[in-house]
Design an enzyme around this catalytic site. Structure first.
Site, mmCIF file in Angstrom:
data_model
loop_
_atom_site.group_PDB
_atom_site.id
_atom_site.type_symbol
_atom_site.label_atom_id
_atom_site.label_comp_id
_atom_site.label_asym_id
_atom_site.label_seq_id
_atom_site.Cartn_x
_atom_site.Cartn_y
_atom_site.Cartn_z
ATOM 1 N N CYS A 1 -4.773 -8.434 11.219
ATOM 2 C CA CYS A 1 -4.583 -8.808 9.818
ATOM 3 C C CYS A 1 -3.255 -9.517 9.571
ATOM 4 C CB CYS A 1 -4.661 -7.546 8.971
ATOM 5 S SG CYS A 1 -4.200 -7.805 7.266
ATOM 6 N N CYS B 1 -6.540 -12.542 4.279
ATOM 7 C CA CYS B 1 -5.576 -12.101 3.276
ATOM 8 C C CYS B 1 -4.176 -12.118 3.875
ATOM 9 C CB CYS B 1 -5.940 -10.733 2.713
ATOM 10 S SG CYS B 1 -5.765 -9.376 3.860
ATOM 11 N N GLU C 1 -1.271 -12.453 -3.228
ATOM 12 C CA GLU C 1 -2.394 -13.388 -3.271
ATOM 13 C C GLU C 1 -3.585 -12.732 -3.935
ATOM 14 O OE1 GLU C 1 -1.539 -15.080 1.214
ATOM 15 O OE2 GLU C 1 -3.492 -14.297 0.671
ATOM 16 N N CYS D 1 -10.804 -10.958 -5.562
ATOM 17 C CA CYS D 1 -10.262 -10.085 -4.523
ATOM 18 C C CYS D 1 -8.768 -9.916 -4.813
ATOM 19 C CB CYS D 1 -10.497 -10.719 -3.154
ATOM 20 S SG CYS D 1 -9.840 -9.720 -1.824
ATOM 21 N N CYS E 1 -2.804 -3.125 10.740
ATOM 22 C CA CYS E 1 -4.039 -3.437 11.479
ATOM 23 C C CYS E 1 -3.787 -4.684 12.337
ATOM 24 C CB CYS E 1 -5.197 -3.670 10.522
ATOM 25 S SG CYS E 1 -5.504 -2.250 9.464
ATOM 26 N N CYS F 1 1.947 -4.613 3.768
ATOM 27 C CA CYS F 1 1.109 -3.434 3.988
ATOM 28 C C CYS F 1 1.707 -2.596 5.114
ATOM 29 C CB CYS F 1 -0.305 -3.880 4.362
ATOM 30 S SG CYS F 1 -1.448 -2.501 4.535
HETATM 31 S S1 SF4 Z 1 -6.446 -4.954 6.943
HETATM 32 FE FE1 SF4 Z 1 -4.368 -5.670 6.492
HETATM 33 S S2 SF4 Z 1 -4.085 -5.308 4.302
HETATM 34 FE FE2 SF4 Z 1 -5.870 -4.097 4.957
HETATM 35 S S3 SF4 Z 1 -5.029 -2.080 5.480
HETATM 36 FE FE3 SF4 Z 1 -5.044 -3.244 7.391
HETATM 37 S S4 SF4 Z 1 -2.986 -4.205 7.514
HETATM 38 FE FE4 SF4 Z 1 -3.306 -3.503 5.397
#
Ligand code: SF4
Length: 348
Positions: free
Chosen positions: A120, A337, A93, A106, A117, A113
């Protein structure tokens, strides 16, 4: 049949080699770059300063771009989210944001990933792959295609989409240099922001690169026991190590660093947290972006109330911290995201 060569995102030496293999002079590479990056043209038949035989040869052997836009969401404030597929499991995206200072894209740097986190959408289903430099660059190209109707272009880049940019270090740094080049998108280094969740060795490496971009550190909690709960990276590089690397970064680059702080209701949004944050950042040339959380379906976190946001901002201000409340753009689209990609892959 050999696969066609993708010329989008190809560096100058590789592009001149490609033309030389076709028996063409070097200036053809320059002309092609103008068509691709300045005029946004991908159809070789429209490249009117190329002889017909060359256009035919290019049709047979090359393409401009490897992906396609498979979904597009437009918010009432003009924010546009694009989902680009490079292959079946390779969907990323990017989001076009309209700020008063210009149009910002962005970008994603990885598919999925590894960082996990807790708040997220991108990290929810793990890591698939690193994006190549060309795939990162192609996001800018598609965004410019989208903006061309209004005779606009992307002027700023933020590496804050899906993925941890410093975990795909080489491709990301290459893409930054590529996008900054005056023969491609000519995006000023000072208009580029790279965000990291805190890969300390890579922050140190980045300081050596001589790039005058803005480093943005995703902090989201002012003390280890809270940050450990929402950002697993903190167990590897706790706050003391992270902040020390950031101080070194500021010292060697003389660039202001930005800290991102997502306000999660009842978790890190109290004035006491603002106070601890101010102590942590004391003496650093920094700006804090405070971002009220955008709720993600399937995750337990909630957005803070307006009152809580105000109290938090006031507490930072009282401690002399420069803080900006980040305007939430495009709230009615899948703004966090990774959300659109999850929806497209049926994971939501
Ligand atoms: S916020 Fe999401 S995309 Fe960014 S580093 Fe953490 S898990 Fe990865």
């Amino acid at each position: 049949m050999t696969a066609k060569r993708n010329l989008l995102g190809l560096a100058w030496p590789a592009l001149t080699d490609f033309f030389s293999e076709l028996g063409q002079p070097e200036y053809r590479a320059k002309q092609l770059m103008e068509w691709i990056y300045q005029h946004g043209v991908s159809d070789f038949n429209r490249m009117s300063n190329f002889p017909k035989e060359l256009r035919q040869k290019l049709e047979e052997t090359a393409v401009v771009g490897a992906g396609e836009v498979i979904a597009r969401q437009v918010a009432s404030d003009g924010t546009i989210k694009l989902a680009i597929a490079f292959a079946e499991q390779r969907i990323v995206e990017c989001v076009i944001l309209r700020y008063h200072h210009g149009i910002t894209l962005c970008l994603s740097s990885q598919v999925g990933c590894k960082m996990g986190c807790a708040f997220c959408a991108s990290g929810m289903h793990g890591f698939v792959d690193n994006l190549t430099t060309a795939e990162i660059i192609e996001q800018i190209w598609w965004a410019n295609q989208e903006l061309a109707v209004q005779k606009q272009r992307v002027g700023h880049l933020v590496y804050m989409g899906m993925g941890e940019p410093l975990d795909n270090y080489l491709q990301v740094v290459n893409s930054i240099r590529f996008a900054n080049n005056s023969s491609t998108f000519n995006i000023g280094m000072r208009n580029i922001t790279l965000s990291t969740s805190g890969l300390v060795p890579r922050i140190r490496q980045l300081a050596e690169e001589d790039l005058s971009l803005t480093l943005s550190v995703s902090l989201h909690a002012p003390v280890d026991y809270l940050r450990d709960q929402i950002m697993p990276i903190n167990k590897r590089y706790p706050l003391a190590e992270l902040i020390s690397a950031v101080r070194e970064y500021v010292r060697s680059t003389r660039r202001r660093v930005t800290f991102e702080y997502i306000l999660l209701a009842g978790f890190n949004d109290q004035p006491i947290h603002a106070d601890k944050l101010a102590s942590l950042l004391a003496g650093i040339l920094a700006n804090v972006n405070v971002i009220p959380y955008n709720e993600v379906p399937g995750l337990p976190w909630q957005a803070p109330t307006d009152k809580q946001v105000r109290l938090f901002m006031r507490a930072l201000e009282q401690r002399g911290i420069t803080a900006t409340l980040r305007r939430e753009l495009g709230p009615e689209i899948d703004a966090a995201c990774g959300q659109l990609r999850r929806r497209l892959q049926g994971e939501e």
